[in-house]
Write a protein that holds these residues in place. Sequence first.
Motif, PDB file in Angstrom:
ATOM      1  N   TYR A 162       4.155  14.357  -2.063  1.00 34.99           N
ATOM      2  CA  TYR A 162       4.172  13.838  -3.434  1.00 34.99           C
ATOM      3  C   TYR A 162       4.222  12.326  -3.370  1.00 34.99           C
ATOM      4  O   TYR A 162       5.087  11.751  -2.697  1.00 34.99           O
ATOM      5  N   CYS A 163       3.283  11.674  -4.046  1.00 35.34           N
ATOM      6  CA  CYS A 163       3.214  10.218  -4.062  1.00 35.34           C
ATOM      7  C   CYS A 163       3.205   9.745  -5.512  1.00 35.34           C
ATOM      8  O   CYS A 163       2.650  10.411  -6.380  1.00 35.34           O
ATOM      9  N   GLN A 164       3.781   8.598  -5.736  1.00 31.27           N
ATOM     10  CA  GLN A 164       3.884   8.066  -7.090  1.00 31.27           C
ATOM     11  C   GLN A 164       3.531   6.591  -7.086  1.00 31.27           C
ATOM     12  O   GLN A 164       4.087   5.817  -6.312  1.00 31.27           O
ATOM     13  N   HIS A 165       2.603   6.199  -7.954  1.00 29.99           N
ATOM     14  CA  HIS A 165       2.312   4.788  -8.142  1.00 29.99           C
ATOM     15  C   HIS A 165       3.418   4.155  -8.970  1.00 29.99           C
ATOM     16  O   HIS A 165       3.893   4.741  -9.942  1.00 29.99           O
ATOM     17  N   GLU A 166       3.807   2.966  -8.601  1.00 29.70           N
ATOM     18  CA  GLU A 166       4.898   2.299  -9.305  1.00 29.70           C
ATOM     19  C   GLU A 166       4.546   2.016 -10.755  1.00 29.70           C
ATOM     20  O   GLU A 166       5.405   2.039 -11.627  1.00 29.70           O
ATOM     21  N   MET A 221       1.026  10.615  -9.296  1.00 30.83           N
ATOM     22  CA  MET A 221      -0.044  11.263  -8.522  1.00 30.83           C
ATOM     23  C   MET A 221       0.584  12.244  -7.560  1.00 30.83           C
ATOM     24  O   MET A 221       1.414  11.885  -6.734  1.00 30.83           O
ATOM     25  N   SER A 222       0.239  13.502  -7.678  1.00 26.82           N
ATOM     26  CA  SER A 222       0.727  14.525  -6.778  1.00 26.82           C
ATOM     27  C   SER A 222      -0.387  14.888  -5.813  1.00 26.82           C
ATOM     28  O   SER A 222      -1.494  15.234  -6.227  1.00 26.82           O
ATOM     29  N   LEU A 223      -0.113  14.803  -4.529  1.00 31.34           N
ATOM     30  CA  LEU A 223      -1.124  15.079  -3.507  1.00 31.34           C
ATOM     31  C   LEU A 223      -0.738  16.334  -2.741  1.00 31.34           C
ATOM     32  O   LEU A 223       0.387  16.454  -2.255  1.00 31.34           O
ATOM     33  N   ARG A 224      -1.661  17.274  -2.641  1.00 36.93           N
ATOM     34  CA  ARG A 224      -1.430  18.463  -1.821  1.00 36.93           C
ATOM     35  C   ARG A 224      -2.559  18.538  -0.812  1.00 36.93           C
ATOM     36  O   ARG A 224      -3.718  18.621  -1.190  1.00 36.93           O
ATOM     37  N   PHE A 225      -2.191  18.497   0.448  1.00 30.95           N
ATOM     38  CA  PHE A 225      -3.196  18.459   1.495  1.00 30.95           C
ATOM     39  C   PHE A 225      -3.102  19.728   2.327  1.00 30.95           C
ATOM     40  O   PHE A 225      -2.034  20.211   2.639  1.00 30.95           O
TER      41      PHE A 225
END
Length: 1048
Positions: free
Chosen positions: A13-17, A1-5
Motif C-alpha cells: 500500500y502506497c500513499q502520495h502525500e 494509491m493502493s498497489l497490489r502486485f
Amino acid sequence: MSLRFGRPGVECYCQHESGAAVIQMQFLINEGALVSALADDSVHLWNLRQKRPAILHSLKFSKERITFCHLPFQSKFLYIGTERGNIHIVNVESFTLSGYVIMWNKAIELSSKAHPGPVVHISDNPMDEGKLVIGYESGILVMWDLKSKKADYRYTYDEAIHSVAWHHEGKQFICSHSDGTLTIWNVRGQGKPIQTITPHGKQPKDGKKPEPCKPILKVEYKTTRAGEPFMILSGGLSYDTVGRRPCLTVMHGKSTAVLEMDYPIVDFLTLCETPYPNDFQDPYAVVVLLEKDLVVIDLAQNGYPIFENPYPLTIHESPVTCCEYFADCPVDLIPALYSVGSRQKRQGYSKREWPISGGNWGQGTQSYPEIIITGHADGTVKFWDASAIMLQVLYKLKTAKVFERSRSKEDKGSMESDEDPYALQILAWCPESRVLCMSGVSATVLIYRFSKLEVTTETVQLLEVRMQYDVNDMDSPEMGGGDQTPALATPGASPQTSGPPSHPSTSSNNSDGGNMPCLKVRSAPLKQSPGYQVDLVVQLVWVSGEPPQQITSLALNSSYGLVVFGNSNGLAVVDYVQRSVLLNLGTVELYGSNDPYQRQLRSPRKARQPSGGLCDINEGSATSEDRCKSPTSDHRDNSFSRSRSSSVTSIDKESRESISSFHFCDTYVRKGDCALTPCLYVGTSLGTVLAVALTLPPAGEQRQLQPVIASPSDQGQLNMSAGHGDLQVSLASETAAPESSRFLAQGMLERVKGSIMCMAFLDSTGMLLPPPHEPWFEPNLTASDGEEKGRKRRPVSVSPSASQDLNESQYAVVCSEKQAKVLSLPSQNCVHKHSITEASFILRADVVQMSNSVCLAVFCANGHIMTLSLPGLRPLLDVNYLPLTDMRIARTFCFTNLGQAMYLTSPTEIQRITYSQDTCENLQEMLGELFTPVETPEAPNRGFFKGLFGGGAQSLDREELFGEILSGKASRSLAQHIPGPGGLEGMKGAASGIVGDLARARIALDERGQKLGELEERTALMMNSADGFSKHAHEMMLKCKDKKWYQI
C-alpha cells in the motif's frame, strides 16, 4: 494509491502525500520502477526494488495540466501530454525535462485556427520508434516524425477521440470515439477511415448512419499467431439500454461477447505473451479494474470465465457494520475454517491458475494465528486469516438463511423500505470452543456451533423474550466528587444515552399489543453445510405495540453454556445448552432495595426514546420512520451504536441506565470469600458494576438436565422458572454484608465515573485470567459417541483453584469512558485509580495480553491511543494517532492481544496497526519482495528479407535526439524537480532505533550490491576496451615496423 502486485500474498500500500487522485501509471518493465501521474499535475518515480516502495523523484508542473503519459518499452524517456495540446519529454533516470517539445500549433495544419484540445493519447509506431501518433480530444490525430520535428500525416474525424490502439505491424491503428464508434485507419491514408464500426449500434436498413451510442472509453487491439485478432473495448452501449450494468466487450473474429460487470469500469489491461509491441501479442487474460473490485477474465477458455480472485476485495461485498480482531488463536482454528470454507467455492471460475505471479512472499510471518471477523449489512459473517500482511478469506456465513424471505408483493415492498433488516451490530466469539454469537438491528441474537458434518435441521430452535421496564430515572444521590450527574451536560461528560433507532419487521405493522418478533424464523427444514450451524435463535418481541430496544452489549461463555445480552431496559441470560431463558431482569431490579436513584414508573403508552448509542444532538427525537433505518443507511453516518458503551448525552434530560458491558469469570463474590465462584459481572451506563453469582451443575449429562443455581445469599433471592431448569440469582447486599459495599451491586462509594467499557481479572502476579472455556467438540455426534462427547466437553478453567493459599488474591480491572480502577479481591479495596481523560471520552478499551505482561489499551474520541500497565495503571504510551472524524472508526476500532489493533478506515479498507516492538521488528521480514527480475524475452526476428530491405522495426537514438546538445535545455519555470525520500537519506529521517538501523543497513547493502554490480560491468567493459586497444596497437606496430617515418 493502493498497489497490489503479483502472486497472492505479495501486496503493498502506497500513499502520495498530496492525496491527489492517480490518473495514470506506467511500469518500467523489468526495471523495478513505476511512474505515477496525479491530478495535481505532478509525476512521481517509485522505487519498487525495496520492500517498502518510496518515491525517488517528483516533477511538479506549474504552467500546464497533465492529461496523458506514455512510456515506450525499454525506453527511459517519458512522453507527457498536456491540456494545452503540447507534449513534453522527461528523462526518467534523472527526472529532468528535455528541451524537445512538440507544440500543438506545429502539430496541426497551419491553416487550422481552432485549438485541437487536450492530448488524450500518445503512442509510437510499433515498427518505427521515430513515428509518434498524437490524439487530440477534438478528433484530430497527428503522425509526428521525431527526427524531422514535423507532422508526416494528419487524420480528422468528426467525433472526439478517447483512445488509440495499433496493429502490431504498424500499418494500421484503431480509434474509439465519443459516439460509440470505432474507426480503422491506414497510416499512409489521410482521408477517411478505411472502416467504421459501431459494435452496439443498430444498423439502419436504408444505409444511414447508425444511431449514436455511449462513448467507447478504451479499445485494445491484440493479434494472435494462430487465429483471429482480439478487439476489447469498454463502453459503447446503446442509449436505450437504461439500467444495464457496465460492460466489457470482447470481439474475436465473428463472435462478440458482452461481459457485464457489477461496478463501473475504471480501466482495463490486456495480458499478453510478449512485451514487444511489434510482435504477435497472443493475449491470454484481461485485467479489469472496477470501482470496487478487480476482475481478471480468461481469454483462453470458451465463454471467457473469470479467475478466482485471491485478493481480499470482497470485504465490501456488503457494507461492514461490525468487526472483531483475535490474535494468538488456537493453531488448529485456521485450518478448520479453511477446510469448510474451501467447500464454498462457487462454480464457473477458470480452471487455470491466477495469471499474475510476480514478486516473492516475505520470509517472516507472525508466530501466532490471527483472525479478523467482519459482520455485514446483509447478515453475512466473514472470517479472515490475518496472520500475514495480506488478508485471506477463510469462511463465509450467511445468517439470513435462518429467517423467512418475503414472498408476497406487499411484504416485499415493505421489506425493501426496511433497509438491511439482517444487519449485524455485535459479535461475540469463543475461539477455543468455536461458539459464535451475534446480535443485529432487529433485536435478534443468534448462537452458532461449529461442525465438520452436514446436518439438516428440521426446526430452528427459537426463544422469544419480552423486555419492557417502564421506569424513569429522575434523580440520583449525591456522590462524592460529583462523578455522576444525570442532568444535561456536554457530550462525553455525562452517562445519558440516546441510541440508534430500532428496526421493526414487516410483521410489526399491526399494533394489536401482541408479542411480535422483528423477523420471522424459518419454519421449513434448513440444510446446513459443514461449518457454522445455527443452534438457537433468541428474539426480542414487540410489547404493547412498541418495538424492542436494540441490544447494546453481548457476551458468551462456553464453559458455563450461557449467553447474556442487555439493552436500555435490562438484561437476559440464556442457557443455550438447555435452550432456555434463565433470567430476564430490568436494570432497576439488579439493585433491589439499594437503588441509589429515585425512579418513577411511567405510562407504558408514553413515547420512549430507544437507547444504546451515540447520536447527533439534533436527533433527540426519533420518528417511527427513523427507527426503521439500519446502520447502513445515511443516518448511520451521523450516529453509531457501540456494543460496549452508550456514553454521550442527548437533548432529552431523562437518564436511562442501560447495560454497557458483561464479563464472565471465576472470582470472589463477597469480601472475605475463600472460594472462587462462577460469576457474571454487569457494567452499566451509569458507571455501576454489579455481580451475579452462579452455581453450575457438573459437565456432561448432568449439565443437560440439572438447573443452573446461584449461590445462596443473606437477602433477596430471585427464583425464576425457566423451562428445563431454574436459576436462582443472588445479589450481594449492603444490608447483609455492609463491609462489601465497594464493588458489588450496592458499592456506590467506589463507582467508576462514566459508562463501563470493559472489565477483566488478574491473578496475584498480575497475569491475565481469561474466562474459563470449553474445548471444541463435534456437536453432531450420534448417541453411540456420547462417551467421547462427554469427555471432550469438560470445561477448561484458567482461574486458580479454591484449594490455593488464602493469601492468593485477584485484581479486578474496571475501565469506564473516563477512568480506570483496579480493586484487590477478595478484600475489595481500590488499590489503583487513574483518570484517563477529562476533556474527551473513551470509545474502546480492552485489557490485552502482551508477550510478557498485561496492559490496558484505550482509544479516545480525541484520537489518542493510550496504554497503561496493570495492575499499577502507569501510563506506558500516549500517541495522538487519529482524530475521530468518521463514526465508522468509532464503531469498528478494536484491540487484541500482543499489541495489535484495527479499524475500518473507509467502507472498503481495514487498517491494522501495531504498538508492539516485537511486531515492528518482524514487520520488515513479513513484507514481500515486489521486484523479481526476470530474463527479458528475445526480440522478434526481423527475418532475412526484412533485414536486407529495411522492412523491420526501426530503432531511434532517443538519448541523442532528446539530449541537451540537439534539443537544448528545458524552461525552468515549466516544472519543478523535487527529490524524493526513497533513497538512504529518506530512511535516515524516517526511521529510528534498532528497527531503523536494520532497515538502513539492508538498504545500504542493497545499494552497495547494486553499485558493485555496476562497477563490475564497467570494469568488464573497460577490460574489453583495453584488450581491443591493445590488439589494435599491436597490429599498427607490426604494420609500421619496417617503414620509415615518411612512409607512414
